[in-house]
Design an enzyme around this catalytic site. Sequence first.
Site, PDB file in Angstrom:
ATOM      1  N   THR A   1       1.043  -4.301   4.557  1.00 23.30           N
ATOM      2  CA  THR A   1       0.118  -4.588   5.857  1.00 23.30           C
ATOM      3  C   THR A   1      -0.061  -6.583   6.090  1.00 23.30           C
ATOM      4  OG1 THR A   1      -1.395  -3.556   5.726  1.00 23.30           O
ATOM      5  CG2 THR A   1       0.265  -2.551   6.300  1.00 23.30           C
ATOM      6  N   ASP A   2      -0.157  -6.443   5.002  1.00 18.11           N
ATOM      7  CA  ASP A   2      -1.130  -7.848   4.729  1.00 18.11           C
ATOM      8  C   ASP A   2      -0.370  -8.772   5.328  1.00 18.11           C
ATOM      9  OD1 ASP A   2      -3.645  -6.616   4.218  1.00 18.11           O
ATOM     10  OD2 ASP A   2      -3.847  -7.454   1.784  1.00 18.11           O
TER      11      ASP A   2
ATOM     12  N   SER B   1       1.407  -7.300  -1.099  1.00 16.34           N
ATOM     13  CA  SER B   1       2.041  -8.872   0.440  1.00 16.34           C
ATOM     14  C   SER B   1       1.004  -9.633   0.339  1.00 16.34           C
ATOM     15  CB  SER B   1       2.145  -7.420   1.538  1.00 16.34           C
ATOM     16  OG  SER B   1       1.055  -6.926   2.322  1.00 16.34           O
TER      17      SER B   1
ATOM     18  N   THR C   1       0.404  -1.440  -0.234  1.00 17.75           N
ATOM     19  CA  THR C   1      -0.141  -0.137   0.080  1.00 17.75           C
ATOM     20  C   THR C   1       1.323   1.500   0.172  1.00 17.75           C
ATOM     21  OG1 THR C   1      -1.908  -0.972   1.484  1.00 17.75           O
ATOM     22  CG2 THR C   1      -1.623   1.394   1.161  1.00 17.75           C
TER      23      THR C   1
END
Length: 339
Positions: free
Chosen positions: A115-116, A82, A30
Amino acid sequence: MTSRTAALTGGDASASGLPRRVVVLGTGGTIAGTSARPGDHVGYTAAQRGIEELLGSLGPPLGVERSASLALEAEQVAQIDSKDMSHAVWRRLAERAAWHLARPDVVGVVVTHGTDTLEETAYLLHRVLAPDKPLVLTAAMRPADALMPDGPQNLLDAITVGVQGASAGLGGVLLAMSGRVWAAAEVRKVHPYRLDAFDAGDAGPLAHIEQGALRRLRTWPAAGGPAALGLQVLAADIWPEVQIVTSHAGADGRIVELLLDAGVQGLVVACTGNGSIHQALLAELLRAQQRGVLVLRALRQGSGCIVPGGASVLADAGSLTPSQARVELLLRLLAHQPG
């Protein structure tokens, strides 16, 4: 790979003779995303801007040491969302991070990431490298073209942590985000939207980043030593099959049976309560363990850890999240593969 020079804070790093260079490895996410409409924080497309562009838009952080300068190098290791992280990208990232950290002129390495799966990548790098120098991951909850993006400040903070951490003799794999620093072995994503989307359960943050200064809150985790498995653990072309199953109301063992038939080598069970498992699912997990499959219990919730009990028949992963426990199990299997 590119290099540029920026005046950045570093305490007395130049006076002590420490090298003043940070390498920033981009993987997408992101923080490098863009959206079709300004202000859209959920409908964006990740991994659209390269790491050089992200660095080029930064100004120097606060606390600048005017008499010294820091060279920043940028390298694009991957350009992905990610959620699509792969074992191949993990291996490439670990290799490039290790190579740069071994350079005598490098203070530390920063990794931009989505962030995932950040908590998984951070834990893998922690277990494989456990570096003496700072290896700082950072990310964003808003795309790069948001009206008020959080990525630039997070990236500046991560560079600050690398420089000031090295100056203070602090290493290890870390996450710098939303003005806080987390240990890789403890951090987990706890919110899908807020800027402060990460936490560390009972442990709390290691430090705050305030006005360009690193303020430690508690003892820094030890880095280096026998905890590091080394890059050779990732050398296999085919990695073991490790899956996560969940215990819940009405659970049964059919998913375990299917995974056994498919050749699974490791299973993590996301547990209820203090590591409890539905009896029907437990029966199949015990059968899998008897057949040589490694099984680990982890908690479904985001805080606390499994408190060991005398009647435990399956090993537990302590305070690791199910996704981190999967990485742990994967590394154990890789470490014991023949050849």
